[in-house]
Scaffold this motif. Structure first.
Motif, PDB file in Angstrom:
ATOM      1  N   TYR A  75       0.951  -1.363   0.198  1.00 18.48           N
ATOM      2  CA  TYR A  75       0.009   0.207   0.156  1.00 18.48           C
ATOM      3  C   TYR A  75       0.784   1.378   0.065  1.00 18.48           C
ATOM      4  N   VAL A  76       0.918   1.972  -1.262  1.00 18.56           N
ATOM      5  CA  VAL A  76       1.723   3.634  -0.827  1.00 18.56           C
ATOM      6  C   VAL A  76       0.640   4.441  -0.866  1.00 18.56           C
ATOM      7  N   ILE A  77       0.619   5.566   0.344  1.00 14.67           N
ATOM      8  CA  ILE A  77      -0.097   6.100   0.787  1.00 14.67           C
ATOM      9  C   ILE A  77       0.639   7.193   0.096  1.00 14.67           C
ATOM     10  N   LYS A  78       0.084   7.750  -0.197  1.00 16.29           N
ATOM     11  CA  LYS A  78       0.705   9.840  -0.152  1.00 16.29           C
ATOM     12  C   LYS A  78      -0.263  10.510   0.110  1.00 16.29           C
ATOM     13  N   VAL A  79       0.667  11.464   0.504  1.00 19.31           N
ATOM     14  CA  VAL A  79      -0.226  12.401   1.811  1.00 19.31           C
ATOM     15  C   VAL A  79       0.041  14.230   1.372  1.00 19.31           C
ATOM     16  N   CYS A  80      -1.354  14.350   0.588  1.00 22.28           N
ATOM     17  CA  CYS A  80      -0.817  15.269   0.273  1.00 22.28           C
ATOM     18  C   CYS A  80      -0.459  17.030   0.805  1.00 22.28           C
ATOM     19  N   ASP A  81       0.321  17.869   0.631  1.00 21.64           N
ATOM     20  CA  ASP A  81       1.068  18.932   1.416  1.00 21.64           C
ATOM     21  C   ASP A  81       0.767  20.130   0.799  1.00 21.64           C
ATOM     22  N   GLY A  82       0.034  19.549  -0.322  1.00 22.40           N
ATOM     23  CA  GLY A  82      -0.362  21.617  -1.417  1.00 22.40           C
ATOM     24  C   GLY A  82      -1.410  22.391  -0.680  1.00 22.40           C
ATOM     25  N   THR A  83      -1.323  23.465  -0.393  1.00 24.90           N
ATOM     26  CA  THR A  83      -1.715  25.020  -0.261  1.00 24.90           C
ATOM     27  C   THR A  83      -2.921  23.952   0.502  1.00 24.90           C
ATOM     28  N   ALA A  84      -4.280  23.815  -0.300  1.00 18.38           N
ATOM     29  CA  ALA A  84      -5.145  23.742   0.326  1.00 18.38           C
ATOM     30  C   ALA A  84      -5.313  22.917   1.258  1.00 18.38           C
ATOM     31  N   HIS A  86      -2.244  21.620   3.116  1.00 16.29           N
ATOM     32  CA  HIS A  86      -1.320  22.315   4.061  1.00 16.29           C
ATOM     33  C   HIS A  86      -2.221  23.279   5.091  1.00 16.29           C
ATOM     34  N   VAL A  87      -2.972  24.023   4.811  1.00 20.51           N
ATOM     35  CA  VAL A  87      -4.215  24.799   5.700  1.00 20.51           C
ATOM     36  C   VAL A  87      -4.986  23.797   5.659  1.00 20.51           C
ATOM     37  N   ARG A  88      -5.749  22.740   5.629  1.00 19.38           N
ATOM     38  CA  ARG A  88      -6.671  22.463   5.923  1.00 19.38           C
ATOM     39  C   ARG A  88      -6.124  20.778   7.241  1.00 19.38           C
ATOM     40  N   LYS A  89      -4.886  21.315   7.395  1.00 13.33           N
ATOM     41  CA  LYS A  89      -4.257  20.792   8.339  1.00 13.33           C
ATOM     42  C   LYS A  89      -3.599  18.966   7.668  1.00 13.33           C
ATOM     43  N   SER A  90      -2.716  18.962   6.735  1.00 14.56           N
ATOM     44  CA  SER A  90      -2.291  17.744   6.154  1.00 14.56           C
ATOM     45  C   SER A  90      -1.483  17.284   7.023  1.00 14.56           C
ATOM     46  N   ILE A  91      -0.606  18.040   7.556  1.00 13.42           N
ATOM     47  CA  ILE A  91       0.342  17.426   8.360  1.00 13.42           C
ATOM     48  C   ILE A  91      -0.289  16.839   9.697  1.00 13.42           C
ATOM     49  N   PRO A  92      -0.657  17.433  11.204  1.00 14.28           N
ATOM     50  CA  PRO A  92      -1.252  16.202  11.542  1.00 14.28           C
ATOM     51  C   PRO A  92      -1.509  15.016  11.205  1.00 14.28           C
ATOM     52  N   ILE A  93      -1.588  14.818   9.615  1.00 14.82           N
ATOM     53  CA  ILE A  93      -2.228  12.967   9.245  1.00 14.82           C
ATOM     54  C   ILE A  93      -1.036  12.365   8.956  1.00 14.82           C
ATOM     55  N   LEU A  94      -0.173  13.248   8.247  1.00 14.51           N
ATOM     56  CA  LEU A  94       0.766  12.967   7.959  1.00 14.51           C
ATOM     57  C   LEU A  94       1.869  12.857   9.490  1.00 14.51           C
ATOM     58  N   ASP A  95       1.442  13.371  10.451  1.00 11.45           N
ATOM     59  CA  ASP A  95       2.554  13.417  11.664  1.00 11.45           C
ATOM     60  C   ASP A  95       2.102  11.705  12.347  1.00 11.45           C
ATOM     61  N   PRO A 130      -8.701  18.264   3.485  1.00 13.63           N
ATOM     62  CA  PRO A 130      -7.560  17.702   2.949  1.00 13.63           C
ATOM     63  C   PRO A 130      -6.990  15.585   2.424  1.00 13.63           C
ATOM     64  N   VAL A 131      -6.876  15.560   2.024  1.00 16.22           N
ATOM     65  CA  VAL A 131      -6.869  13.910   0.682  1.00 16.22           C
ATOM     66  C   VAL A 131      -5.293  13.248   0.771  1.00 16.22           C
ATOM     67  N   LEU A 132      -5.620  11.992   1.271  1.00 14.88           N
ATOM     68  CA  LEU A 132      -4.068  11.007   0.491  1.00 14.88           C
ATOM     69  C   LEU A 132      -5.113   9.990  -0.196  1.00 14.88           C
ATOM     70  N   TYR A 139      -8.635   9.294  -0.844  1.00 15.51           N
ATOM     71  CA  TYR A 139      -9.602   9.058   0.537  1.00 15.51           C
ATOM     72  C   TYR A 139      -9.521  10.847   0.992  1.00 15.51           C
ATOM     73  N   PRO A 140     -11.049  11.688   0.425  1.00 11.39           N
ATOM     74  CA  PRO A 140     -10.993  13.030   0.920  1.00 11.39           C
ATOM     75  C   PRO A 140     -11.053  12.930   2.528  1.00 11.39           C
ATOM     76  N   GLY A 141     -10.915  14.505   2.901  1.00  7.53           N
ATOM     77  CA  GLY A 141     -11.597  14.844   3.958  1.00  7.53           C
ATOM     78  C   GLY A 141     -11.108  14.207   4.912  1.00  7.53           C
ATOM     79  N   MET A 142      -9.760  13.883   5.217  1.00 11.88           N
ATOM     80  CA  MET A 142      -9.045  12.969   5.952  1.00 11.88           C
ATOM     81  C   MET A 142      -8.784  14.195   7.083  1.00 11.88           C
ATOM     82  N   THR A 143      -8.651  13.079   8.519  1.00  8.51           N
ATOM     83  CA  THR A 143      -8.397  13.214   9.587  1.00  8.51           C
ATOM     84  C   THR A 143      -7.359  12.409  10.331  1.00  8.51           C
ATOM     85  N   PRO A 144      -6.371  13.062  11.261  1.00  8.21           N
ATOM     86  CA  PRO A 144      -5.983  11.900  12.114  1.00  8.21           C
ATOM     87  C   PRO A 144      -6.760  10.324  12.238  1.00  8.21           C
TER      88      PRO A 144
END
Length: 162
Positions: A75-84, A86-95, A130-132, A139-144
């Motif tokens: 499973y290759v998981i790609k977490v988007c950290d583009g502007t939209a 990032h602003v909607r908190k993709s970093i906590p998902i990545l973390d 945020p998307v991954l 997978y849209p509207g992701m949360t941690p």
């Protein structure tokens, strides 16, 4: 060192194309599709088989970002950290994914070869941020919390297959 089956499969892939330099990219795309990465030994083999230098083959394969010389997980998981995203908190998902999978920026694939975690600049789904993606499924509207649940579900699917 790769076993003979890798070379046999590569021969089958080469035979589906012409033995010319212009076939390099389609051949290595097919190899990567088969193994989820491009083994360097096979890149050298393909270069010899189609009559180009190893240096030429490497310059082409390393130019394109989607070719990987490192094995990737099922499973290759790609977490988007583009502007939209990032602003909607993709970093906590990545973390959260780094933590759940016991990975880091230096170690992208789990020891069991089940997951590879990557960060990308844009997945082109800004309205769903945020998307991954997992193997290109969005997978849209992701949360941690949702990311943790997704990992559990994927692990369950993998266990059910084995």
């Amino acid at each position: 060192m790769l076993d003979a089956s890798f070379y046999e499969k590569t021969d089958e892939i080469i035979e589906q194309h012409t033995r010319e330099e212009c076939s390099l990219i389609p051949i290595i795309q097919d190899i990567q599709a088969e193994y989820r990465y491009l083994p360097p030994e096979l890149l050298n083999y393909v270069a010899r088989e189609i009559g180009i230098t190893e240096a030429k083959a490497y310059s082409v394969a390393s130019f394109y970002e989607n070719f990987s010389f490192e094995p990737k997980g099922k499973y290759v998981i790609k977490v988007c950290d583009g502007t939209a995203c990032h602003v909607r908190k993709s970093i906590p998902i990545l973390d959260r994914l780094y933590n759940d999978l016991k990975l880091s920026k230096e170690k992208a694939t789990t020891d069991d070869m089940l997951f590879t975690l990557e960060t990308v600049s844009c997945l082109g789904a800004c309205g769903l941020a945020p998307v991954l993606t997992v193997n290109d499924k969005v997978y849209p509207g992701m949360t941690p919390e949702a990311a943790t649940e997704l990992i559990k579900k994927l692990r369950g699917e993998a266990d059910a297959e084995n």
